[in-house]
Design a protein around this motif. Structure first.
Motif, PDB file in Angstrom:
ATOM      1  N   GLY A  57      10.020  60.938  61.413  1.00 31.93           N
ATOM      2  CA  GLY A  57       9.403  60.521  62.682  1.00 31.93           C
ATOM      3  C   GLY A  57       8.932  59.074  62.656  1.00 31.93           C
ATOM      4  O   GLY A  57       7.907  58.741  63.267  1.00 31.93           O
ATOM      5  N   ASP A  58       9.672  58.209  61.944  1.00 30.11           N
ATOM      6  CA  ASP A  58       9.367  56.766  61.886  1.00 30.11           C
ATOM      7  C   ASP A  58       7.889  56.482  61.596  1.00 30.11           C
ATOM      8  O   ASP A  58       7.166  55.960  62.456  1.00 30.11           O
ATOM      9  N   PRO A  59       7.399  56.811  60.402  1.00 28.73           N
ATOM     10  CA  PRO A  59       5.971  56.595  60.121  1.00 28.73           C
ATOM     11  C   PRO A  59       5.602  55.115  60.036  1.00 28.73           C
ATOM     12  O   PRO A  59       6.414  54.279  59.636  1.00 28.73           O
ATOM     13  N   PHE A  68       7.041  45.459  72.337  1.00 30.02           N
ATOM     14  CA  PHE A  68       8.482  45.691  72.160  1.00 30.02           C
ATOM     15  C   PHE A  68       8.797  45.907  70.692  1.00 30.02           C
ATOM     16  O   PHE A  68       7.980  45.603  69.812  1.00 30.02           O
ATOM     17  N   LYS A  69       9.998  46.451  70.472  1.00 33.22           N
ATOM     18  CA  LYS A  69      10.462  46.729  69.108  1.00 33.22           C
ATOM     19  C   LYS A  69      11.678  45.885  68.774  1.00 33.22           C
ATOM     20  O   LYS A  69      12.566  45.711  69.608  1.00 33.22           O
ATOM     21  N   LEU A  70      11.711  45.350  67.570  1.00 37.04           N
ATOM     22  CA  LEU A  70      12.866  44.588  67.093  1.00 37.04           C
ATOM     23  C   LEU A  70      13.407  45.219  65.814  1.00 37.04           C
ATOM     24  O   LEU A  70      12.659  45.865  65.068  1.00 37.04           O
ATOM     25  N   PRO A 111      14.944  47.335  78.317  1.00 36.65           N
ATOM     26  CA  PRO A 111      13.783  48.154  78.717  1.00 36.65           C
ATOM     27  C   PRO A 111      13.659  49.464  77.928  1.00 36.65           C
ATOM     28  O   PRO A 111      12.630  50.145  78.025  1.00 36.65           O
ATOM     29  N   ASP A 112      14.677  49.813  77.115  1.00 37.56           N
ATOM     30  CA  ASP A 112      14.550  50.980  76.230  1.00 37.56           C
ATOM     31  C   ASP A 112      13.517  50.731  75.136  1.00 37.56           C
ATOM     32  O   ASP A 112      12.874  51.664  74.672  1.00 37.56           O
ATOM     33  N   GLY A 113      13.400  49.496  74.687  1.00 36.18           N
ATOM     34  CA  GLY A 113      12.543  49.200  73.538  1.00 36.18           C
ATOM     35  C   GLY A 113      11.436  48.209  73.833  1.00 36.18           C
ATOM     36  O   GLY A 113      10.847  47.634  72.915  1.00 36.18           O
ATOM     37  N   VAL A 119       5.936  44.463  68.153  1.00 37.96           N
ATOM     38  CA  VAL A 119       5.039  43.354  68.496  1.00 37.96           C
ATOM     39  C   VAL A 119       4.248  43.781  69.730  1.00 37.96           C
ATOM     40  O   VAL A 119       4.821  44.257  70.700  1.00 37.96           O
ATOM     41  N   ARG A 120       2.927  43.618  69.655  1.00 40.47           N
ATOM     42  CA  ARG A 120       2.075  44.082  70.760  1.00 40.47           C
ATOM     43  C   ARG A 120       1.175  42.959  71.266  1.00 40.47           C
ATOM     44  O   ARG A 120       0.506  42.287  70.479  1.00 40.47           O
ATOM     45  N   ASN A 121       1.152  42.817  72.597  1.00 33.29           N
ATOM     46  CA  ASN A 121       0.251  41.872  73.249  1.00 33.29           C
ATOM     47  C   ASN A 121      -0.887  42.588  73.969  1.00 33.29           C
ATOM     48  O   ASN A 121      -1.978  42.050  74.112  1.00 33.29           O
TER      49      ASN A 121
HETATM   50  O1  C5P Z   1       5.382  54.190  70.813  1.00 29.99           O
HETATM   51  P1  C5P Z   1       4.819  52.832  70.500  1.00 29.99           P
HETATM   52  O2  C5P Z   1       3.620  52.485  71.320  1.00 29.99           O
HETATM   53  O3  C5P Z   1       4.565  52.638  69.028  1.00 29.99           O
HETATM   54  O4  C5P Z   1       5.972  51.808  70.909  1.00 29.99           O
HETATM   55  C1  C5P Z   1       5.773  50.411  70.848  1.00 29.99           C
HETATM   56  C2  C5P Z   1       6.988  49.697  71.420  1.00 29.99           C
HETATM   57  O5  C5P Z   1       8.108  49.881  70.591  1.00 29.99           O
HETATM   58  C3  C5P Z   1       7.399  50.216  72.809  1.00 29.99           C
HETATM   59  O6  C5P Z   1       7.829  49.116  73.601  1.00 29.99           O
HETATM   60  C4  C5P Z   1       8.570  51.135  72.526  1.00 29.99           C
HETATM   61  O7  C5P Z   1       9.502  51.127  73.593  1.00 29.99           O
HETATM   62  C5  C5P Z   1       9.173  50.527  71.278  1.00 29.99           C
HETATM   63  N1  C5P Z   1       9.737  51.528  70.368  1.00 29.99           N
HETATM   64  C6  C5P Z   1      11.115  51.661  70.265  1.00 29.99           C
HETATM   65  N2  C5P Z   1      11.661  52.587  69.411  1.00 29.99           N
HETATM   66  C7  C5P Z   1      10.878  53.370  68.653  1.00 29.99           C
HETATM   67  C8  C5P Z   1       9.472  53.245  68.739  1.00 29.99           C
HETATM   68  C9  C5P Z   1       8.943  52.311  69.612  1.00 29.99           C
HETATM   69  O8  C5P Z   1      11.858  50.945  70.933  1.00 29.99           O
HETATM   70  N3  C5P Z   1      11.435  54.247  67.825  1.00 29.99           N
END
Ligand code: C5P
Length: 242
Positions: free
Chosen positions: A128-130, A176-178, A199-201, A93-95
């Motif tokens: 690589g998580d496409p 952030f990533k969920l 803060p990792d994600g 999710v991006r703001n």
């Molecule tokens: O790298 P990207 O800009 O796509 O990452 C978007 C958000 O998702 C970031 O907050 C990053 O920390 C998180 N993310 C993650 N794990 C991944 C890819 C991205 O937590 N494998």
């Protein structure tokens, strides 16, 4: 460290068998990886901080009715969770423009997006998580239309809540990533929030200085990783000294 049977080891966490059927123990490591594990390191104390931060956010999300896997924190590095069938999709999710979106679309980091954007990535280290679309998810059967509707709905609710939570302590939630998982009740299944929120994600920027308080400090060799994670915990009221 738990002596229970290990179920799975990921880059930042280990899952052990839980005390009851349908439960697992999630152990938070200090290991940090970036760029699909091409960069590896350790952030001392990260696991303890992420365990605490994730506990806090999941607890609050539960209070606003977002279903999730978190049951309770067991100790400094472990939490008891519900066992789920992980859906192999990373929901971002991006703001504000940053990271891979800035690179892909040539939008300067820090630019407010005209609206919140949800992106999906296929969880596969070897690939690589496409990035994928709803079309791929439907065609390959990774999740049903109904599940994707629930996932998008929960992602927006989590975003709305977390934007406010962090804004109240002077932090801008950039993105952030969920991750989500399925639980089964007889023949029925439903989707709940899984994994961690830490803060990792997440990208978390100080509102005044734009200082990065997240894993980008490690990814971009900025230093001060531990201090940044501690600062997030401190502002959320989670550090012993307040
Ligand atoms: O790298 P990207 O800009 O796509 O990452 C978007 C958000 O998702 C970031 O907050 C990053 O920390 C998180 N993310 C993650 N794990 C991944 C890819 C991205 O937590 N494998």
């Amino acid at each position: 460290m738990s002596r229970r049977r290990q179920i799975y080891e990921g880059k930042a966490k280990i899952l052990y068998e839980g005390p009851e059927p349908g439960t697992l123990i999630q152990y938070f490591k200090d290991d940090a990886t970036a760029f699909n594990a091409q960069k590896k390191g350790t952030i001392n104390g990260k696991g303890v901080l992420n365990n605490r931060i994730s506990e806090h956010i999941f607890t609050l999300l539960g209070q606003i009715g977002v279903p999730h896997h978190f049951i309770r924190r067991l100790n400094m590095r472990e939490q008891l969770i519900r066992q789920v069938e992980i859906i192999p999709i990373e929901v971002v999710v991006r703001n504000v423009a940053a990271g891979s979106l800035s690179k892909r679309l040539g939008i300067e980091e820090g630019e407010q997006l005209p609206r919140t954007i949800i992106e999906y990535f296929y969880k596969d280290d070897a690939l690589g998580d496409p990035m994928i679309t709803d079309e791929h998810i439907a065609a390959f059967g990774w999740a049903s239309q109904e599940e994707m509707h629930d996932i998008a709905d929960m992602a927006i609710r989590v975003n709305d809540f977390m934007c406010g939570l962090f804004a109240a302590v002077g932090i801008r939630l950039i993105d952030f990533k969920l991750e989500f998982g399925r639980i089964y009740d007889n023949e029925y299944s439903r989707v709940i929030l899984a994994d961690e929120i830490s803060p990792d994600g997440c990208r978390l920027w100080d509102m005044k200085s734009n200082e990065k308080l997240d894993k980008d400090r490690f990814r971009r060799d900025l230093g001060g990783e531990v201090e940044a994670y501690q600062e997030v915990a401190r502002r959320l009221g989670l550090m012993p000294e307040g």
